[in-house]
Design an enzyme around this catalytic site. Structure first.
Site, PDB file in Angstrom:
ATOM      1  CG  HIS A  59       3.327  -1.740   5.937  1.00 52.48           C
ATOM      2  ND1 HIS A  59       4.307  -2.544   6.482  1.00 52.48           N
ATOM      3  CD2 HIS A  59       2.311  -2.576   5.587  1.00 52.48           C
ATOM      4  CE1 HIS A  59       3.895  -3.813   6.463  1.00 52.48           C
ATOM      5  NE2 HIS A  59       2.692  -3.858   5.922  1.00 52.48           N
TER       6      HIS A  59
ATOM      7  CB  CYS B 123       2.195  -6.932   5.000  1.00 55.62           C
ATOM      8  SG  CYS B 123       1.443  -6.679   6.625  1.00 55.62           S
TER       9      CYS B 123
ATOM     10  CG  ASP C 117       6.306  -0.549   8.001  1.00 54.24           C
ATOM     11  OD1 ASP C 117       5.163  -0.331   8.438  1.00 54.24           O
ATOM     12  OD2 ASP C 117       6.687  -1.666   7.617  1.00 54.24           O
TER      13      ASP C 117
END
Length: 419
Positions: free
Chosen positions: A362, A234, A328
């Site tokens: 994600h 991230c 994601d």
């Protein structure tokens, strides 16, 4: 007599467990449940329905579940399908050195749903899921500006060194670092905001801080030289990619679901300042669950307006492995990483590779961690949607974990390989 076995009963969290039921009448329908409480007391549960074979056994390595939280042959399905009793809770191990997660497995001799609290199981087993192996040492790091936890494998070394970065959750997250140390890597879990005397909020990314951490790691007598690796996810993956671009110490970088540009806050390295792409808040979408989808809020780095924000991946001295979950819901990470790989190729570089996993979300984590579809994040008024299909996400985590370790062994132990 019903018997439920789970072996090994004590193992690392990324080790598989063999679950086997014997002593059943042939073709008997049974329910298997798993449950655990995290360190904050949050309950996570899963269940699946099975039918015994002709000799009265259910072996999860061979038997298909026909209902419950998953279907088909999934030996570790009870672990990766664990769901929080209270919505939007993420399963995160805090104390990785001194205590395991305790997972209780229960067997019921019929279809038994989660709310059947009055029915007693016919057999039970408890397994321990540890996040650090025997002999792994943890050292608290408070040197200069650097804050974190250094995990060292047993032995004299030298070991391949890795910096571990998480994203917008902040603080110090160590479960991935401790597991990697259990597999022979010396890993610095690095905090960069919302921890001890670090800033409460991330106002800018000062790459000098991360360079200081890289130098600190390389100076350790048990760290193999001349270069280190970075594993990142991230916002951390954005920083990890910047480290690969600008820091000569970094020779192998894993970017999990990140972006190929400076986003939202400026990136600074000495006199260099990379202007960020700002998010478009008006594009926020609210999922039926109540969580917010921010995938469409990000600007496109290919837009001419954003060219000054794109990270110069062609300057990276080392190797880069991009890992992408195609479901994601936080970032269009596949598009960003495809751009980065194309950028490398346009400069004649073959040092970047992408692994894309259909159905994965994600938060790709080590194997058998349950999918977190959405969860609360500090400083945001609604839960964030991460996305992913549980079975596809679990398969991606298992495959990617092996690829990550192989990538680091290849490029950290042979750091002088030509690009």
């Amino acid at each position: 007599m019903f018997q439920l076995s789970a072996t090994p009963q004590s193992a690392l969290a990324d080790d598989p467990v063999h679950i086997h039921v014997t002593g059943l009448p042939p073709s008997r329908v049974v329910t298997l449940k798993a449950s655990l409480k995290d360190e904050k007391g949050n309950l996570f549960r899963s269940m699946a329905f099975y039918r015994a074979n002709e000799v009265g056994e259910v072996d999860l390595e061979q038997a298909p579940a026909f209902g419950g939280d998953y279907m088909g042959v999934h030996p570790m399905g009870l672990f990766w399908s664990l769901k929080p009793e209270r919505p939007f809770r993420r399963l995160l191990k805090q104390d990785v050195m001194n205590s395991p997660f305790w997972v209780t497995l229960d067997l019921y001799d019929s279809i038994c749903f989660q709310d059947s609290a009055t029915i007693q199981p016919k057999a039970s087993q408890t397994v321990q899921r540890w996040f650090s192996g025997p002999g792994v040492q943890r050292k608290q790091i408070r040197e200069g500006r650097v804050r974190g936890g250094l995990f060292l494998p047993p032995g004299e070394g030298p070991f391949p060194g890795v910096i571990d970065l998480f994203g917008g959750i902040g603080g110090l997250i160590e479960f991935r670092a401790s597991l990697l140390a259990s597999h022979g890597f010396a890993v610095l879990a690095l905090a960069y905001f919302a921890y001890e005397d670090l800033p409460d909020k991330l106002q800018e990314v000062d790459l000098g801080y991360f360079e200081e951490a890289a130098n600190l790691l390389l100076a350790h007598p048990k760290i193999q030289r001349p270069g280190i690796g970075v594993i990142s996810v991230c916002k951390g993956a954005e920083i990890g990619l910047a480290m690969a671009c600008y820091l000569k110490q970094v020779v192998a970088t894993v970017c999990i679901n990140g972006i190929n540009a400076s986003f939202e806050i400026p990136l600074r390295y000495g006199d260099l300042v990379v202007t960020p792409i700002r998010s478009a808040q008006e594009r926020l979408q609210v999922h039926v669950s109540g969580a917010v989808r921010i995938r469409h809020c990000k600007g496109d780095p290919r837009d001419e307006l954003h060219q000054q924000s794109v990270l110069p991946v062609e300057k990276a001295r080392g190797w880069i492995l991009f890992i992408v979950g195609e479901s994601d819901e936080c970032l269009d990470s596949k598009a960003y990483d495809e751009q980065a790989v194309d950028q490398l190729r346009s400069h004649g570089r073959s040092s970047g590779r992408m692994l894309a996993y259909p159905g994965a979300g994600h938060l790709l984590e080590p194997p058998y961690a349950p999918l977190c579809f959405a969860s609360w994040n500090p400083g945001i008024s609604r839960p964030l949607l991460w996305g992913g299909d549980p079975a596809a996400h679990a398969a991606a985590q298992e495959h990617a974990w092996g690829e990550i370790q192989q990538f680091f062994r290849q490029h950290l132990i042979k750091t002088r390989s030509k690009l």
